[in-house]
Design a protein around this motif. Structure first.
Motif, PDB file in Angstrom:
ATOM      1  N   UNK A 129       4.594 -18.285 -10.078  1.00  0.00           N
ATOM      2  CA  UNK A 129       5.139 -18.863 -11.321  1.00  0.00           C
ATOM      3  C   UNK A 129       4.792 -17.979 -12.519  1.00  0.00           C
ATOM      4  N   UNK A 130       3.548 -17.490 -12.548  1.00  0.00           N
ATOM      5  CA  UNK A 130       3.160 -16.570 -13.632  1.00  0.00           C
ATOM      6  C   UNK A 130       3.007 -15.171 -13.045  1.00  0.00           C
ATOM      7  N   UNK A 131       3.878 -14.268 -13.514  1.00  0.00           N
ATOM      8  CA  UNK A 131       3.776 -12.881 -13.036  1.00  0.00           C
ATOM      9  C   UNK A 131       2.922 -12.103 -14.027  1.00  0.00           C
ATOM     10  N   UNK A 132       1.916 -11.409 -13.515  1.00  0.00           N
ATOM     11  CA  UNK A 132       1.051 -10.655 -14.423  1.00  0.00           C
ATOM     12  C   UNK A 132       0.169  -9.676 -13.676  1.00  0.00           C
ATOM     13  N   UNK A 133      -0.629  -8.965 -14.463  1.00  0.00           N
ATOM     14  CA  UNK A 133      -1.526  -7.954 -13.884  1.00  0.00           C
ATOM     15  C   UNK A 133      -2.831  -8.624 -13.476  1.00  0.00           C
ATOM     16  N   UNK A 134      -3.274  -8.296 -12.259  1.00  0.00           N
ATOM     17  CA  UNK A 134      -4.511  -8.915 -11.784  1.00  0.00           C
ATOM     18  C   UNK A 134      -5.693  -7.951 -11.904  1.00  0.00           C
ATOM     19  N   UNK A 135      -6.883  -8.544 -11.941  1.00  0.00           N
ATOM     20  CA  UNK A 135      -8.105  -7.716 -12.007  1.00  0.00           C
ATOM     21  C   UNK A 135      -8.194  -6.825 -10.760  1.00  0.00           C
ATOM     22  N   UNK A 136      -7.903  -7.424  -9.583  1.00  0.00           N
ATOM     23  CA  UNK A 136      -7.985  -6.668  -8.326  1.00  0.00           C
ATOM     24  C   UNK A 136      -6.940  -5.547  -8.304  1.00  0.00           C
TER      25      UNK A 136
ATOM     26  N   UNK B 158       6.952   5.754   4.968  1.00  0.00           N
ATOM     27  CA  UNK B 158       6.772   4.388   4.458  1.00  0.00           C
ATOM     28  C   UNK B 158       5.883   3.570   5.389  1.00  0.00           C
ATOM     29  N   UNK B 159       6.028   3.787   6.694  1.00  0.00           N
ATOM     30  CA  UNK B 159       5.186   3.045   7.653  1.00  0.00           C
ATOM     31  C   UNK B 159       3.720   3.476   7.472  1.00  0.00           C
ATOM     32  N   UNK B 160       3.516   4.793   7.288  1.00  0.00           N
ATOM     33  CA  UNK B 160       2.137   5.272   7.070  1.00  0.00           C
ATOM     34  C   UNK B 160       1.538   4.624   5.815  1.00  0.00           C
ATOM     35  N   UNK B 161       2.359   4.509   4.758  1.00  0.00           N
ATOM     36  CA  UNK B 161       1.890   3.831   3.534  1.00  0.00           C
ATOM     37  C   UNK B 161       1.651   2.342   3.812  1.00  0.00           C
ATOM     38  N   UNK B 162       2.639   1.740   4.457  1.00  0.00           N
ATOM     39  CA  UNK B 162       2.645   0.275   4.609  1.00  0.00           C
ATOM     40  C   UNK B 162       1.546  -0.274   5.485  1.00  0.00           C
ATOM     41  N   UNK B 163       1.032   0.552   6.415  1.00  0.00           N
ATOM     42  CA  UNK B 163      -0.043   0.013   7.280  1.00  0.00           C
ATOM     43  C   UNK B 163      -1.414   0.086   6.592  1.00  0.00           C
ATOM     44  N   UNK B 164      -1.497   0.777   5.449  1.00  0.00           N
ATOM     45  CA  UNK B 164      -2.806   0.909   4.789  1.00  0.00           C
ATOM     46  C   UNK B 164      -3.411  -0.443   4.401  1.00  0.00           C
ATOM     47  N   UNK B 165      -2.631  -1.354   3.773  1.00  0.00           N
ATOM     48  CA  UNK B 165      -3.255  -2.651   3.422  1.00  0.00           C
ATOM     49  C   UNK B 165      -3.648  -3.475   4.654  1.00  0.00           C
ATOM     50  N   UNK B 166      -3.145  -3.091   5.831  1.00  0.00           N
ATOM     51  CA  UNK B 166      -3.519  -3.818   7.048  1.00  0.00           C
ATOM     52  C   UNK B 166      -4.793  -3.256   7.667  1.00  0.00           C
ATOM     53  N   UNK B 167      -5.000  -1.936   7.498  1.00  0.00           N
ATOM     54  CA  UNK B 167      -6.148  -1.334   8.204  1.00  0.00           C
ATOM     55  C   UNK B 167      -7.325  -0.969   7.302  1.00  0.00           C
ATOM     56  N   UNK B 168      -7.118  -0.961   5.989  1.00  0.00           N
ATOM     57  CA  UNK B 168      -8.233  -0.545   5.117  1.00  0.00           C
ATOM     58  C   UNK B 168      -8.279  -1.415   3.865  1.00  0.00           C
ATOM     59  N   UNK B 169      -9.081  -2.476   3.936  1.00  0.00           N
ATOM     60  CA  UNK B 169      -9.260  -3.357   2.765  1.00  0.00           C
ATOM     61  C   UNK B 169     -10.756  -3.567   2.501  1.00  0.00           C
ATOM     62  N   UNK B 170     -11.069  -3.861   1.237  1.00  0.00           N
ATOM     63  CA  UNK B 170     -12.470  -4.132   0.889  1.00  0.00           C
ATOM     64  C   UNK B 170     -12.821  -5.556   1.350  1.00  0.00           C
ATOM     65  N   UNK B 171     -14.113  -5.903   1.344  1.00  0.00           N
ATOM     66  CA  UNK B 171     -14.490  -7.261   1.786  1.00  0.00           C
ATOM     67  C   UNK B 171     -13.786  -8.365   0.986  1.00  0.00           C
ATOM     68  N   UNK B 172     -13.404  -8.083  -0.295  1.00  0.00           N
ATOM     69  CA  UNK B 172     -12.722  -9.129  -1.079  1.00  0.00           C
ATOM     70  C   UNK B 172     -11.193  -9.076  -0.894  1.00  0.00           C
ATOM     71  N   UNK B 173     -10.719  -8.284   0.061  1.00  0.00           N
ATOM     72  CA  UNK B 173      -9.284  -8.273   0.379  1.00  0.00           C
ATOM     73  C   UNK B 173      -8.457  -7.275  -0.418  1.00  0.00           C
TER      74      UNK B 173
END
Lengths: 282, 228
Positions: A129-136, B158-173
């Motif tokens: 609903x609100x589109x914006x820039x996030x801290x993460x 694009x696949x090489x780019x797109x798999x990055x958020x699946x294989x390399x994330x910080x503990x907070x996502x």
């Protein structure tokens, strides 16, 4: 801008880059005096460290370290960082910036931009609903920009303090085959020679023009010139091969001439290695 | 399409370097067998030509100008294994000297543009042109070779780019490398190459092949041996 002006400008940049690199690599500074093998190992080690870091602070510390090495190598800091920051902005910030929005990176919105009446689910995409820039999201953008800036500045530090053929020869420390290193060195030399020929073709075409060229004729001209360049590269291949044979070439490429590492090379190598280990831990 | 440093995780760029070394080893072995002592000057000049193709800005129907990546036309003119080495050498020089593409991403960039593109383009050309002597069919095959080769190469990127958020994330996502998921990276890269860059590559590939077949047909690797 016409295709001719585009071509001239593109070629001018290529030739200028080559000459600027050769000119800078011959100046006198700390890194210019070091053996190319130490510099290539330093580059590989530090670029891997930059790619392994997951937080912003270590990237900033590495950026400051590279800045100080650039300064003591007596490179023109303004010109150096103008190019580094431009590439960092284009390949780091601009490409990554859309991911700062909560459509891509979920998180705490710190800068709302658009407020919709409700959120939407379009196939696999969710529009909040609100589109914006996030801290993460901002953290991801800053991280990527710093990583690009650090990697580019490390590459340019080595490139502007070492001649290209020396860099390629130093790749022997990674056991790269001599034949492939020879191919890269020859290619590098000849792309500047041929780029000058192509630039002359464009200038000759421009000087003969009294009105604009239509698309079909322009394509015909470009195809003809590319075919000519193909013939020219094949002809040069024959000449090169004959020149190699006449100098006693016997089908085995070997690159010689590495001098022994001196005390300054070892000291710098140990210092850079220790610095790298510290950066790995912070 | 040159991937800069920082966008690919080590889990991605290390295996791609490995895959590339395998292709380089095979290509060098094959070319050594065919060319013997001439291998070094031949590959150097092929690489220089591959670089030069990108120096020509060509007007494209519709008012814009563009240059080809060249992987497709090099594969058709000189063969796919020569293209692997020639285009790789150009990409290495571009990464080191001009800052186009990252050092850690050399393996990925060479894999996408010097392995995937030449082979897809070459086999598309062979498949569509068959053993035909019909010029229109050969030129259509060249267009599709450039178009499909570049588009497939862009989708692999694009696949090489797109798999990055699946294989390399910080503990907070938080994504640690390229932040765009497959659902964003693949459609964006595919659409821009299907609608614009692929067409430019296809037009340039067909146009160059047409000129070569008209004036110097004997040099074109992919149509050698056909009667004309």
């Amino acid at each position: 801008m016409s295709f001719i002006d585009n071509g001239i400008s593109h070629l001018g940049k290529v030739i200028k880059t080559g000459y600027v690199q050769m000119e800078l690599a011959s100046e006198d500074g700390l890194f210019q005096r070091l053996d190319a093998r130490i510099k290539v190992l330093f580059l590989a080690f530090f670029i891997i460290i930059v790619s392994l870091k997951k937080e912003i602070l270590p990237e900033i510390v590495i950026a400051l370290f590279v800045f100080s090495l650039t300064a003591i190598s007596r490179l023109n800091l303004f010109n150096f960082y103008k190019k580094v920051i431009f590439l960092g902005f284009v390949f780091g910030f601009l490409i990554a910036f859309p991911s700062a929005f909560n459509i891509i990176t979920r998180g705490e919105v710190i800068l709302p931009v658009i407020h919709l009446s409700e959120s939407y689910n379009l196939w696999i995409y969710h529009v909040p609903q609100t589109i914006g820039i996030t801290r993460e999201g901002m953290s991801v953008v800053i991280m990527l920009t710093l990583r690009v800036v650090n990697s580019v500045s490390l590459s340019f530090l080595i490139l502007y303090t070492t001649s290209f053929p020396e860099i390629i020869r130093a790749l022997k420390v990674f056991r790269a085959p001599d034949a492939i290193l020879m191919v890269i060195t020859l290619t590098y030399k000849y792309i500047f020679i041929f780029a000058k020929t192509v630039e002359d073709m464009y200038l000759a075409k421009k000087s003969r023009m009294v009105s604009s060229v239509n698309g079909k004729d322009a394509r015909q001209w470009a195809s003809g010139r590319i075919t000519f360049m193909f013939r020219k590269t094949q002809q040069r291949c024959e000449e090169l091969f004959k020149a190699m044979l006449s100098r006693g070439f016997s089908d085995s490429v070997r690159l010689y001439g590495f001098k022994r590492l001196g005390a300054p090379d070892w000291s710098a190598g140990v210092f850079l290695f220790c610095a790298g280990i510290i950066f790995l831990w912070i | 399409m040159h991937i800069p440093d920082g966008y690919l995780s080590p889990q991605t760029y290390v295996p791609l370097y490995g895959a590339l070394f395998v292709f380089w080893a095979i290509a060098l072995k094959k070319l050594k067998r065919e060319l013997s002592a001439k291998q070094v000057p031949y590959l150097a000049m092929a690489a220089a030509f591959s670089f030069l193709i990108q120096m020509f800005n060509i007007p494209i129907p519709g008012g814009t100008t563009g240059h080809a990546v060249g992987g497709g036309i090099i594969a058709i003119l000189l063969g796919p294994w020569t293209a692997v080495i020639a285009v790789s050498v150009v990409l290495i020089i571009q990464a080191v000297v001009f800052g186009d593409g990252g050092i850690t991403a050399i393996g990925a960039n060479c894999f996408n543009m010097a392995v995937v593109m030449p082979f897809v383009s070459y086999w598309t050309f062979k498949l569509i042109s068959g053993r035909s002597e019909n010029k229109k069919r050969i030129y259509a095959a060249a267009f599709l070779a450039g178009y499909i080769g570049l588009t497939v190469s862009a989708i692999v990127t694009a696949i090489e780019f797109g798999i990055q958020p699946l294989i390399a994330v910080s503990p907070d996502g938080r994504p640690l490398y390229a932040p765009y998921p497959l659902s964003v990276a693949v459609p964006v890269m595919a659409l821009e190459h299907l609608l614009l860059f692929g067409i430019i590559e296809g037009v340039v590939t067909a146009m160059l092949l047409k000129y070569f077949i008209k004036h110097e047909p004997e040099v074109v690797f992919a149509v050698r041996g056909r009667e004309r």
